[in-house]
Design an enzyme around this catalytic site. Structure first.
Site, mmCIF file in Angstrom:
data_model
loop_
_atom_site.group_PDB
_atom_site.id
_atom_site.type_symbol
_atom_site.label_atom_id
_atom_site.label_comp_id
_atom_site.label_asym_id
_atom_site.label_seq_id
_atom_site.Cartn_x
_atom_site.Cartn_y
_atom_site.Cartn_z
ATOM 1 N N GLY A 189 0.778 -1.232 0.088
ATOM 2 C CA GLY A 189 0.010 0.058 -0.001
ATOM 3 C C GLY A 189 0.798 1.288 -0.016
ATOM 4 C CG ASN A 190 -0.242 5.014 -1.653
ATOM 5 O OD1 ASN A 190 -1.004 5.716 -1.078
ATOM 6 N ND2 ASN A 190 -0.855 4.051 -2.527
ATOM 7 N NE ARG A 191 3.645 8.108 4.943
ATOM 8 C CZ ARG A 191 4.479 9.536 5.141
ATOM 9 N NH1 ARG A 191 5.469 9.443 4.255
ATOM 10 N NH2 ARG A 191 4.148 10.500 5.734
ATOM 11 C CB SER A 192 -2.790 8.202 -0.407
ATOM 12 O OG SER A 192 -4.083 8.958 -0.223
#
Ligand code: CTP
Length: 400
Positions: free
Chosen positions: A203-206
């Site tokens: 995933g990512n930090r958005s």
């Protein structure tokens, strides 16, 4: 009926506010006037009460309403200050709210138009010019004063812009603000999750805050909003929420919904790569360190750019950690979008997870606007103003 708060400050040009008020009322606008204490030395509240759509407001504390500034600020589609004195500009730029007008200016999320009027020396003073520049960077619209005869017989820059021009500018801003009414806007939000196995993902930090802010503000401006999101955040009532998880699910939801959409805004942080063969069972530690083989996902924004109908507006976001303008401009052209909202995600007060953002807005027409540090809702308002202008302007810059 669109609603305008008309703020009047204490200057000799205050009498011209009467003409601005009359023209707006004639154009079918609901006008709520606010006079500062100093304004009432120049014109009577009764004059504006008689011409406007409701009684003129003069104080934070006098009327029957215990919180007039929030009511006036929240219900406004536009706030106009004409004339705006050096004192008002200074207080507004500094965030001081010591009377009804300045409190309303801080309480509103509507676009604001200020029309300064003062003596040339005051207008040209570095403090006033810096305050005006600060307000402009925050997205406030400023109608510069004109050259002409000033009080006391002096001639120079500082005369209030013509009331007809002020009213016309206000009506144009209102039209932009209402350009979303009845339009269908698809917004994406959040970071996608690409499964490694049934319990783990890449995933990512958005956080999804920017996309949700865009959806909420667009809905408040009358759009039918479809929010395709991975985030578990609240959405304004009326927003149609489609929950997705992976880039593929987001792609499928967006491509189906965008066929009918007037506007598509890709605020989501979509994974560029996903595990090629996610394990159907939980990967066991005892089996050793797994080899992660990735494959590219489909670029949704680029697909939207290719499939764009004439008149449809496509907005992209560019998250960068270096060479912001160059990288964002390359994405704007490469993905054939109309507007790119670029932000530097390496700073601590902008980009992922935080409530504020600072952006460079790049238009396909070559326009570039750098914003101040804004709340994500304020930035959403600015982005949607640009979208509204594109919707009402000539066909998009990349016709198919
Ligand atoms: N985007 C998309 N589909 C993808 C990847 C990105 O629709 N598979 C969209 C994002 O929603 C955003 C824009 O493309 O509106 C730019 O995303 P960004 O991550 O900044 O750029 P990339 O094109 O992925 O390039 P890079 O990661 O190399 O900077």
């Amino acid at each position: 009926m669109p609603r305008v708060v008309l703020g009047v400050c204490g200057g000799i040009a205050a009498y011209k506010a009467v003409e601005v008020c009359r023209r707006l009322v004639d154009a079918g606008v609901h006008v709520a006037p606010i006079l500062t204490d100093d304004a009432q030395r120049f014109i009577g509240a009764l004059t504006l009460s008689a011409l406007a759509s409701e009684r003129a407001h003069t104080s934070l504390f006098d009327g029957p309403d215990p919180i007039p500034h929030t009511r006036l600020g929240q219900s406004a589609d536009l706030v106009v200050v004409a004339p705006a004195t050096a004192k008002l500009l200074g207080k507004y730029a500094a965030g001081i709210s010591d009377d009804l007008l300045t409190a309303t200016l801080l309480a509103t999320r509507a676009p604001v138009l200020v029309c300064p009027a003062m003596h040339t020396e005051m207008w040209e003073h570095a403090a006033v010019q810096e305050n005006v520049a600060t307000l402009r960077r925050r997205g406030v619209h400023v109608l510069d004063p004109e050259e002409g005869r000033l009080a006391g017989g002096d001639v120079g820059a500082g005369r209030l812009s013509d009331p007809v021009r002020i009213a016309d500018t206000a009506l144009a801003l209102l039209a932009g603000n209402h350009a979303l009414t009845g339009r269908t806007v698809v917004v994406t939000a959040g970071g996608t999750r690409e499964a490694l196995d049934p319990v783990r993902y890449v995933g990512n930090r958005s956080s999804g805050k920017m996309g949700h802010a865009l959806a909420n503000v667009a809905a408040r401006r009358g759009a039918h909003v479809v929010l395709v999101t991975t985030a578990n955040l609240p959405a304004t009532s009326g927003v149609e929420v489609v929950r997705v998880e992976s880039a593929q699910e987001m792609h499928d939801a967006v491509m189906t919904r965008s066929v009918q959409a007037d506007v598509v805004i890709m605020a989501a942080a979509v994974a560029d790569f996903r595990p090629k063969a996610p394990s159907p069972q939980k990967i066991k530690k005892a089996d050793g360190v797994p080899d992660l083989v990735l494959e590219p996902t489909t670029d949704i924004l680029a697909a939207l750019g290719r499939a764009k109908r004439p008149g449809q507006v496509v907005v992209g976001f560019a998250a960068e950690t270096e060479r912001l303008r160059e990288h964002a401009a390359a994405k704007l052209a490469g993905k054939r979008v109309d507007l790119m909202v670029a932000n530097d995600v390496s700073t601590s007060d902008a980009g992922f997870e935080v409530d504020t953002n600072r952006a460079l807005l790049l238009g396909a027409d070559g326009g570039a606007d750098e914003t101040a540090l804004l709340t994500k809702e304020q930035l959403a308002g600015l982005v949607l103003e640009k979208v509204a202008a594109l919707l009402s302007g000539p066909a998009s810059a990349h016709p198919i």
